[in-house]
Design an enzyme around this catalytic site. Structure first.
Site, PDB file in Angstrom:
ATOM      1  CD  GLU A  43      14.222 -17.098 -25.453  1.00 39.95           C
ATOM      2  OE1 GLU A  43      14.657 -17.968 -26.247  1.00 39.95           O
ATOM      3  OE2 GLU A  43      14.824 -16.776 -24.414  1.00 39.95           O
ATOM      4  CB  CYS A  82      11.637 -22.287 -32.178  1.00 39.97           C
ATOM      5  SG  CYS A  82      11.656 -22.503 -30.386  1.00 39.97           S
TER       6      CYS A  82
END
Length: 468
Positions: free
Chosen positions: A210, A244
């Site tokens: 991720e 993010c």
């Protein structure tokens, strides 16, 4: 001796014993995780405030509640997720039992970052527990207060023969990665993701990565600028921009930029007051190192909103930049802070070309009152996730997978997707030892007739003549 060797060995022996496989064990661990969140809520909020000066509101929404929600979802659905999944059969297998069995991989390593230090370690942990694995957790050493709670308090709520917390920085993590794990789940930067993947490759260990990247946000002329500004500002400056999936830059026309800048100023003032530095709703940069990097980005383009910073307080004001060149650092690296660059484009086509000439982002956003514009951006681009007319609300749905594509990551999780990520999907076919006569047509000596019969029997088609 390697400090992790005994722990890794103990966890591997626990998995080999079969201890983690029964549903009752998995339920007990998930319930323990839920109690950890409920009984230590204030302590967790205090730790998040110490690490990031995160408000109680943001801590609850993005860390504690989302983790608890994942625990509750897994508890409600665990037995259904664990059931063998029957699959369609062809004529040759009508008398057989064909199914997919979800099996745990074994010993899992979860490496978490500092920006959402609770959410990004506990949400994958829920999936790993639900799937029946033993787990080694590696929290970030940068978010020290949360790391301490995870190391000292969390183990009291879990079976310590099956779960462990590893501490340390890059050097310790490097040593940890030398061990063979059965699955590695990493959240962090693409640079470190490559290191993790290279280490995993030595043992042929599967990974979920991720990662991050620069998430574009296209704003069409056919928009209400204040509505867009409200949503943009909240998602860009949430967690002080250290997210993010935050919008990393805006693409819009010159005309829309002139309307959007005062609207963003209105939104920032409304959210954080005339002096954002004193607002209890705005956090701080995690460390001196990241502060220095962000301070450098303030020199890009031209500051039209914010731009103030205080090193001793790790404070950077919510900032908007214009006249930014695509060659400047703020457009070359993920911002990961409370800075929003605006770049002008002449058309939707130019915006889409700009996006497609760069690495695929973790998230992509498009604002327009015209649904066809939003659908065009969706159809003509690629990203880990997409949201039209809002920020990262798609993350709140456990029914949607969360993950990247290309350099923004591989694999996905949340909800049942987490369970599937940490499960090996084993293909199973069970046949009767008898009725050998019906297999004669597949054995030598071969003949054209037997070949036709076998090919017909193996065709992938739904067969209504189920005999069992």
């Amino acid at each position: 001796m390697d400090a992790f060797e005994n722990t890794v060995q103990r966890l591997r022996e626990a998995f080999s014993s079969g201890r983690t496989r029964p549903a009752a064990f998995r339920v007990a661990q998930l319930e323990g995780l839920g109690r950890f969140l409920r009984e230590n809520k204030q302590q967790l909020q205090d730790a998040l405030a110490q690490d990031l000066q995160k408000s109680a509101f943001e801590s609850e929404v993005s860390e504690i509640a989302i983790s608890q929600s994942e625990v509750d979802l897994a508890l409600r659905n665990l037995r259904a997720w664990m059931k063998d999944q029957k699959v369609p059969k062809n004529l040759a297998t009508q008398l057989d039992s064909a199914f997919i069995r979800k099996e745990p991989f074994g010993l899992v390593l979860i490496i978490a970052p500092w920006n959402y230090p609770l959410n990004l370690i506990l949400v994958p942990l829920v999936g790993a527990i639900a799937a029946g694995n033993c787990v080694m957790l590696k929290p970030s050493e940068i978010s020290k207060s949360i790391e301490k709670i995870l190391a000292q308090v969390l183990p009291r709520y879990l079976d310590q023969s099956c779960f462990a917390v590893a501490l340390g920085g890059p050097e310790e993590t490097t040593r940890l990665l030398e061990h063979r794990f059965d699955y590695i789940f990493f959240t962090g930067s693409p640079r470190v993701g490559k290191i993790v993947m290279a280490a995993a490759a030595k043992h042929l260990t599967p990974v979920t990565l991720e990662l991050g990247g620069k998430n574009p946000c296209y704003v069409d002329d056919n928009c209400d600028p204040q509505t867009v500004a409200n949503r943009l500002a909240w998602f860009r400056y949430f967690n002080t921009g250290q997210t993010c999936v935050a919008p990393d830059y805006v693409l819009c026309s010159q005309e829309m930029q002139e309307r959007l800048v005062p609207a963003l100023q209105n939104a920032i003032t409304r959210f954080y007051g005339d002096d954002p530095r004193s607002s209890p709703n705005l956090g701080r940069i995690i460390s001196q190192k990241h502060f220095k990097r962000l301070q450098g980005l303030l020199r890009c383009g031209r500051v039209v909103i914010g731009g103030q910073s205080e090193e001793n307080n790790l404070y950077i004001a919510p900032t908007v930049l214009v006249d930014v060149q695509e060659t400047e650092p703020v457009m070359q690296e993920e911002v990961f802070g409370p800075i929003l660059p605006l770049m002008t484009v002449r058309s939707l086509d130019e915006a889409i070309d700009f996006i497609n000439h760069r690495e695929k982002p973790l998230a992509l956003y498009a604002f327009s009152n015209n649904s066809q514009v939003v659908k065009q951006v969706l159809a003509r681009t690629s990203s880990g996730g997409f949201c039209g007319n809002d920020g990262f609300m798609h993350l709140t749905l456990a029914s949607l997978p969360f993950g990247g594509v290309g350099t923004s990551g591989m694999g996905s999780y949340h909800g049942k997707f987490s369970f599937d990520t940490f499960s090996h999907h084993r293909a199973c076919l069970l046949r009767s030892p008898g009725m050998e006569k019906i297999n004669d047509f597949r054995y030598p000596p071969y003949s054209p007739r037997n070949l036709r019969v076998l090919l017909m029997a193996m065709e992938e088609r739904s067969c209504s003549c189920t005999l069992l």
